[in-house]
Design a protein around this motif. Structure first.
Motif, mmCIF file in Angstrom:
data_model
loop_
_atom_site.group_PDB
_atom_site.id
_atom_site.type_symbol
_atom_site.label_atom_id
_atom_site.label_comp_id
_atom_site.label_asym_id
_atom_site.label_seq_id
_atom_site.Cartn_x
_atom_site.Cartn_y
_atom_site.Cartn_z
ATOM 1 N N ASN A 187 60.746 40.564 58.318
ATOM 2 C CA ASN A 187 61.070 39.142 58.302
ATOM 3 C C ASN A 187 59.907 38.272 57.855
ATOM 4 N N SER A 188 58.702 38.805 57.822
ATOM 5 C CA SER A 188 57.527 38.032 57.441
ATOM 6 C C SER A 188 57.460 37.878 55.920
ATOM 7 N N LYS A 189 57.445 36.621 55.446
ATOM 8 C CA LYS A 189 57.358 36.366 54.004
ATOM 9 C C LYS A 189 56.014 36.853 53.445
ATOM 10 N N VAL A 190 54.963 36.760 54.227
ATOM 11 C CA VAL A 190 53.635 37.191 53.782
ATOM 12 C C VAL A 190 53.602 38.701 53.603
ATOM 13 N N LYS B 8 56.179 40.679 53.227
ATOM 14 C CA LYS B 8 57.109 41.001 52.150
ATOM 15 C C LYS B 8 56.456 40.782 50.786
ATOM 16 N N SER B 9 55.757 39.681 50.628
ATOM 17 C CA SER B 9 55.062 39.387 49.373
ATOM 18 C C SER B 9 53.969 40.417 49.089
ATOM 19 N N ASP B 10 53.215 40.776 50.125
ATOM 20 C CA ASP B 10 52.154 41.787 49.959
ATOM 21 C C ASP B 10 52.736 43.132 49.553
ATOM 22 N N GLU C 92 55.587 43.649 47.956
ATOM 23 C CA GLU C 92 56.086 43.537 46.585
ATOM 24 C C GLU C 92 54.950 43.652 45.577
ATOM 25 N N THR D 82 59.817 47.407 46.776
ATOM 26 C CA THR D 82 60.874 46.419 46.601
ATOM 27 C C THR D 82 62.085 46.777 47.447
#
Length: 139
Positions: free
Chosen positions: A4-7, A9-11, A13, A18
């Motif tokens: 759920n963490s956008k940070v 998830k971005s890391d 990716e 993916t």
């Protein structure tokens, strides 16, 4: 896994991880000399070998990966078949198969010629079931 963490998830990716990777996985660029070992690992992980040793198939959700397997098998002068199926949730998956005693023997010769013991023994035994001993195959 649910993140759920956008940070985070971005890391992930940025590292090439993916969502739904099983559907989008690409066939890696594997040098020819290592291709039999790679395919042996794919069969050991995602493959099935019939008890009687006449059929082998690999299941993948990635159409690209299935098509690449087909190309490898054709390059090895095998006659693979690809089948598109659907899960209960109507999601597509692909089954790549090599069938027949002579085809399985050819595949086994390629996969196990220099494998030592680095394989799933039961799958190796099934693929070698119809062999009379040939040089390069260590039983």
């Amino acid at each position: 896994m649910i993140i759920n963490s956008k940070v985070i998830k971005s890391d992930l990716e940025k590292l090439g991880i993916t969502p739904n990777k099983s559907r989008s996985v690409r066939f890696p660029d594997v040098p020819d000399e290592f291709l039999p070992s790679f395919i042996r690992g794919v069969i050991d992980g995602d493959g099935w070998v019939q008890k009687e040793g006449y059929q082998m198939n690999i299941t993948t959700a990635s159409e690209h990966f299935a098509n690449s397997l087909m190309a490898v098998f054709k390059n090895w002068r095998l006659i693979p078949k690809r089948e598109k199926r659907f899960t209960d949730l109507n999601r597509p998956y692909f089954r790549v198969a090599v069938n027949g005693k002579e085809q399985i023997k050819r595949l086994a010769t390629i996969l196990y010629a220099n494998s030592n013991e680095l394989c799933v023994p039961s799958k190796r035994e099934r693929m070698l079931l119809h062999f009379t001993f040939k040089r390069g195959i260590n039983r």
